[in-house]
Design a protein around this motif. Structure first.
Motif, short mmCIF file in Angstrom:
data_model
loop_
_atom_site.label_atom_id
_atom_site.label_comp_id
_atom_site.label_asym_id
_atom_site.label_seq_id
_atom_site.Cartn_x
_atom_site.Cartn_y
_atom_site.Cartn_z
N GLY A 77 0.80 -1.22 0.00
CA GLY A 77 0.00 0.00 0.00
C GLY A 77 0.83 1.27 0.00
O GLY A 77 0.34 2.33 0.40
N ALA A 78 2.06 1.17 -0.45
CA ALA A 78 2.98 2.31 -0.37
C ALA A 78 2.46 3.53 -1.14
O ALA A 78 2.73 4.68 -0.75
N ALA A 79 1.73 3.32 -2.22
CA ALA A 79 1.21 4.44 -3.00
C ALA A 79 0.27 5.31 -2.18
O ALA A 79 0.08 6.50 -2.49
N PHE A 80 -0.33 4.72 -1.15
CA PHE A 80 -1.23 5.47 -0.26
C PHE A 80 -0.58 5.74 1.09
O PHE A 80 -1.26 6.05 2.07
N GLY A 81 0.74 5.55 1.15
CA GLY A 81 1.47 5.85 2.38
C GLY A 81 1.41 4.74 3.41
O GLY A 81 1.70 4.99 4.59
N VAL A 96 1.65 0.23 9.00
CA VAL A 96 2.22 1.51 9.42
C VAL A 96 1.92 2.52 8.32
O VAL A 96 2.36 2.36 7.19
N ALA A 97 1.13 3.53 8.67
CA ALA A 97 0.69 4.51 7.68
C ALA A 97 1.29 5.88 7.97
O ALA A 97 1.30 6.34 9.12
N THR A 98 1.78 6.53 6.93
CA THR A 98 2.31 7.88 7.07
C THR A 98 1.17 8.86 7.26
O THR A 98 0.12 8.75 6.61
N PHE A 99 1.33 9.81 8.20
CA PHE A 99 0.33 10.87 8.35
C PHE A 99 0.08 11.49 6.98
O PHE A 99 1.02 11.86 6.28
N ARG A 100 -1.22 11.62 6.60
CA ARG A 100 -1.49 12.10 5.25
C ARG A 100 -2.83 12.82 5.18
O ARG A 100 -3.68 12.68 6.05
N THR A 101 -3.01 13.57 4.11
CA THR A 101 -4.32 14.06 3.72
C THR A 101 -4.62 13.46 2.37
O THR A 101 -3.71 13.14 1.59
N ASP A 102 -5.90 13.26 2.09
CA ASP A 102 -6.32 12.65 0.83
C ASP A 102 -6.87 13.73 -0.09
O ASP A 102 -7.69 14.56 0.32
N ALA A 103 -6.45 13.70 -1.33
CA ALA A 103 -6.87 14.71 -2.30
C ALA A 103 -7.74 14.07 -3.37
O ALA A 103 -7.26 13.28 -4.18
#
Length: 417
Positions: A77-81, A96-103
């Protein structure tokens, strides 16, 4: 759950919890902010044991791979962090997910792109306040940017920010809102419920697999009847369980009552209870195919539909006909189904249970042959193999076959390949 399985589950949960703490510690040690996130935080605050643990971090996927090594990470799932970190055998794996916002969510399912950000902005892009919480396992501190703790205390499922925007981003959130409310015995926030009801017809853009997975989780939980009632109230039944949507209010209430009486059903039993007694096969398999359930689920659901009438009239049936039902692997489920469809104790079910309490050789003798016996006798396995074994079993229970040799002779006369 048996005591050994309960102990094993407890041990694996403890191992996963310890591993989740280690993941946070290692990321912190490499200079990255990291926290537990989402459902595991919610469940802890509700006094429930989390089924799994997720970690949110300031580290990018590449940095996560550097910290844990390529052999211990999966970049699915690296493309979505999102990176998967592999732990010890009992601990399993942790996302483990990187803090993100979705556009942008042009397909109403997944973001068109993600941008890395901080914890507060990451929380704001999640679905419901009760799922937008973080927990620092080292400081033993809840971090709440969205009011999730207040909604947990009040028993409310509320979308984060603008409920219409949250639903537009991912239409599956409509079913998730219903499931969380039913599972936890919470109320839907009025604005969130209104946003769901206004967009219920758009649920069809979600894949059948995702709809089916949510429906299965609802129907196999103790709150299944409440979930179905809420789906009906919000207009979500047509795209989820249209068989129920087509029923009158009285018939729907009967189905909900039957669902409510079930105790820890598997999926086929719950599906059969959704369908009125007037329906037999292939209604169950059609439902299962639409929601992408397994062939085994479809076959068992149809079997339950076709045999509940036999149990409901057990004392009037010839014994060999009833015997075939009671000697089948699904006997316990079909008894539970008939029992659930009556608001009074069933004399027919009691009669079946009395028969099944007798010595097995009286009503469920061992099969005369199995697949290995047929192969040993020179039969070639093929598509008709299973049907042939069922025919032999029926003939045995009807009293027309009484020995292994007679069964093999029957097979020789009837096998088609």
């Amino acid at each position: 759950m048996t005591e050994p399985k309960r102990k094993q589950f407890g041990e694996s949960h403890q191992a996963q919890r310890e591993f989740a703490l280690q993941v946070v510690q290692q990321l912190r040690g490499a200079g990255h902010q990291s926290l537990w996130a989402g459902g595991c935080v919610r469940d802890q605050l509700l006094g429930k044991r989390p089924k799994d643990y997720d970690v949110a971090t300031s580290a990018t996927p590449e940095q996560v791979a550097e910290v844990f090594g390529k052999r211990r990470t999966l970049a699915i799932g690296a493309a979505f962090g999102v990176m998967t970190v592999l732990g010890p055998r009992r601990a399993g794996q942790i996302e483990v997910a990187t803090f993100r916002t979705d556009a942008g969510y042009s397909d109403g399912r997944r973001p068109d792109r993600v941008e890395y950000t901080d914890a507060q902005h990451d929380a704001s892009r999640r679905d419901f306040t009760i799922n937008g919480l973080f927990f620092d396992p080292i400081a033993d501190e809840v971090i709440d940017y969205v009011g999730g703790q207040d909604d947990l205390a009040a028993g409310v499922v509320r979308a984060i920010g603008d409920p219409e925007a949250r639903i537009e981003e991912d239409k599956l959130r409509m079913l998730r809102a219903v499931r969380f409310a039913a599972t936890f015995g919470f109320e839907l926030d009025p604005a969130t419920a209104a946003a769901v009801a206004a967009r219920a017809g758009q649920l069809t853009v979600v894949s059948a697999e995702r709809i089916g997975a949510e429906a299965a989780r609802m129907l196999t939980h103790a709150s299944r009847a409440r979930a179905v009632r809420t789906l009906s109230e919000l207009g979500l039944l047509p795209a989820t369980l249209p068989e129920l949507h087509r029923l009158s209010q009285e018939a729907l209430a009967d189905r909900c009552a039957a669902l409510d009486r079930l105790s820890e059903p598997g999926l086929p039993l719950a599906l059969a209870a959704c369908l009125p007694p007037t329906l037999g096969s292939p209604a169950g398999s059609k439902l299962c195919r639409r929601l992408k359930y397994t062939n085994d689920d479809a076959k068992q659901t149809d079997w339950l539909l076709d045999n509940r009438g036999a149990v409901a009239a057990a004392r009037q049936l010839p014994w060999p006909r009833l015997q075939r039902v009671l000697a089948s692997p699904g006997a316990g489920d079909v008894l539970a189904l008939v029992e659930a469809e009556s608001d009074e104790p069933s004399a027919e079910v009691a009669y079946c249970r009395e028969r099944m309490a007798r010595p097995p050789e009286e009503w469920n003798p061992p099969p005369l042959v199995d697949g290995r016996d047929l192969i040993a006798a020179g039969f070639q396995p093929g598509p008709e193999f299973g049907k042939l074994l069922e025919q032999i079993r029926d003939e045995q229970l009807e009293g027309r076959l009484g020995s292994k040799q007679a069964a093999l002779d029957f097979a020789a006369a009837h096998y088609q390949h």
